[in-house]
Motif scaffolding. Structure first.
Motif, PDB file in Angstrom:
ATOM      1  N   ASP A  70       0.822  -1.216   0.000  1.00 45.12           N
ATOM      2  CA  ASP A  70       0.000   0.000   0.000  1.00 45.12           C
ATOM      3  C   ASP A  70       0.854   1.264   0.000  1.00 45.12           C
ATOM      4  OD1 ASP A  70       0.945  -0.401   2.579  1.00 45.12           O
ATOM      5  OD2 ASP A  70      -1.007  -0.661   3.490  1.00 45.12           O
ATOM      6  N   PRO A 105       2.670   0.797  -5.015  1.00 46.07           N
ATOM      7  CA  PRO A 105       1.678   1.660  -5.659  1.00 46.07           C
ATOM      8  C   PRO A 105       2.130   3.121  -5.655  1.00 46.07           C
ATOM      9  CG  PRO A 105       0.628   0.215  -4.053  1.00 46.07           C
ATOM     10  CD  PRO A 105       2.117   0.066  -3.868  1.00 46.07           C
ATOM     11  N   ASN A 106       1.799   3.817  -6.732  1.00 46.03           N
ATOM     12  CA  ASN A 106       2.118   5.242  -6.833  1.00 46.03           C
ATOM     13  C   ASN A 106       0.913   6.059  -6.364  1.00 46.03           C
ATOM     14  OD1 ASN A 106       2.709   7.837  -7.532  1.00 46.03           O
ATOM     15  ND2 ASN A 106       2.962   7.453  -9.728  1.00 46.03           N
ATOM     16  N   GLU A 115      -3.787   3.251 -12.078  1.00 41.83           N
ATOM     17  CA  GLU A 115      -2.649   2.789 -11.283  1.00 41.83           C
ATOM     18  C   GLU A 115      -2.991   1.472 -10.566  1.00 41.83           C
ATOM     19  OE1 GLU A 115       0.362   3.405 -11.056  1.00 41.83           O
ATOM     20  OE2 GLU A 115       0.990   2.661  -9.086  1.00 41.83           O
ATOM     21  N   CYS A 116      -4.219   1.388 -10.046  1.00 42.00           N
ATOM     22  CA  CYS A 116      -4.646   0.154  -9.365  1.00 42.00           C
ATOM     23  C   CYS A 116      -4.655  -1.017 -10.352  1.00 42.00           C
ATOM     24  CB  CYS A 116      -6.050   0.323  -8.770  1.00 42.00           C
ATOM     25  SG  CYS A 116      -6.124   1.543  -7.456  1.00 42.00           S
ATOM     26  N   TYR A 119      -1.182  -2.128 -11.224  1.00 45.01           N
ATOM     27  CA  TYR A 119      -0.554  -2.894 -10.129  1.00 45.01           C
ATOM     28  C   TYR A 119      -0.978  -4.359 -10.169  1.00 45.01           C
ATOM     29  CZ  TYR A 119       2.173  -2.880  -5.861  1.00 45.01           C
ATOM     30  OH  TYR A 119       3.170  -3.086  -4.927  1.00 45.01           O
ATOM     31  N   THR A 155      -6.783  -4.477  -5.886  1.00 48.23           N
ATOM     32  CA  THR A 155      -6.107  -3.205  -5.590  1.00 48.23           C
ATOM     33  C   THR A 155      -7.064  -2.032  -5.853  1.00 48.23           C
ATOM     34  OG1 THR A 155      -3.992  -4.193  -6.176  1.00 48.23           O
ATOM     35  CG2 THR A 155      -4.088  -1.788  -6.140  1.00 48.23           C
ATOM     36  N   ILE A 184      -3.783   3.889  -1.604  1.00 47.68           N
ATOM     37  CA  ILE A 184      -3.979   2.777  -2.553  1.00 47.68           C
ATOM     38  C   ILE A 184      -3.558   1.533  -1.800  1.00 47.68           C
ATOM     39  CG2 ILE A 184      -3.140   1.634  -4.634  1.00 47.68           C
ATOM     40  CD1 ILE A 184      -2.798   4.175  -5.991  1.00 47.68           C
TER      41      ILE A 184
END
Ligand code: GLP
Length: 274
Positions: A70, A105-106, A115-116, A119, A155, A184
């Motif tokens: 996370d 995560p970014n 992004e999720c 990932y 995610t 995230i």
């Protein structure tokens, strides 16, 4: 699932566990070991021992790929309390993980939803996570999956609960208004997909979460209880985190302690969910 109760603190046992898992797998460039990793104060000793093992060349991270659980949303990556900074301090800077083997995560991605998805795809691309190591929130959260999160979640972006903001305010000058409100997090489903789970709990503040996991059926109110649905899950806890255990498991623990008072840890089997 298994409950391992350690007398020596969770750091030594968890670091040895991770080392054994990596070395037994004998990773190579073609067959890397994929390791899921947490942050938090509970695992600081774990990381300290892993760093020593790497420095002493007793463990190599050359063929290890890591995925963090996370990250806060909106906190600059170089903020001392970002999980990027935590990992840089506690692992990455010392153990010579190839940079392309590091995933986290970014929390500043322009499109958080994308992004999720990215990932989850990155995890799938390396064939899934072999061992996911995790900590436990005081309210029973795992990664940043707060109570109420579905067990099949992937995610996602999550809103942190007041109980978590309060617990984590200690890292932000005890000022709750400084704690990011969102994060995230890998989902509970992402965690349950790993081939093996090692979760770690220490101190009385984790005792309620531990007691719910060990003595109750899985419930969304206590995300940690999802571990009972996994075929290869271990909870590693110190004695303080076990103070609220009751019933059969308490009897088992008392008997094990009496039978082998000088053991460094006691291993108990906990019935899986029905
Ligand atoms: C944060 C992290 C969790 C971690 C928890 C426990 O909320 N997102 O992954 O398990 O803290 O932290 P600590 O070990 O500091 O109690």
């Amino acid at each position: 699932m298994r409950l391992i109760v350690t007398k020596l603190g969770v750091g030594l046992y968890s670091a040895a566990y991770i080392r054994r898992a990596i070395q037994a797998f004998a990773p190579t460039a073609q067959k890397p070991f994929v390791l899921g990793l947490p942050t938090g104060s509970t695992v600081l000793d774990t990381y300290a021992i892993l760093r020593t093992l790497a420095q002493e060349r007793l463990l190599s991270f050359q063929h290890v790929i890591t995925f963090n659980m996370d990250e806060y949303i909106g906190l600059p990556e170089d903020h001392p309390q970002s999980y990027h900074s935590y990992m840089r301090r506690n692992l990455w800077s010392t153990v010579h993980l190839p940079p392309e083997h590091i995933f986290i995560p970014n929390g500043n991605a322009p499109d958080l939803q994308a992004e999720c998805e990215r990932y989850e795809q990155a995890i799938a691309r390396v064939g899934g996570i072999r061992l996911f190591v995790g900590g436990v929130g005081r309210n029973g959260h795992i990664a940043f999956n707060e109570p109420g999160t579905p067990f099949n979640s992937r995610t996602h972006v999550t809103q942190l609960l007041p109980s978590t903001l309060e617990a984590n305010a200690r890292f932000f000058q005890n000022d709750i208004s400084r704690v990011p409100r969102q994060a995230i997090t890998v989902g509970i489903g992402t965690i349950l997909d790993a081939r093996e789970l090692l979760f770690v709990a220490s101190g009385v503040k984790k005792a309620a979460a531990v007691a719910h996991l060990i003595t109750q059926e899985p419930t969304l109110d206590w995300p940690l209880t999802a571990l009972k649905l996994h075929p290869h899950a271990t909870l590693l806890a110190d004695l303080d985190a076990c103070v609220l255990l009751s019933g059969d498991i308490k009897t088992q623990l008392d008997a094990a302690r009496e039978q082998d008072p000088h053991a460094e840890e006691w291993v108990l089997t906990v019935e899986d969910a029905q």
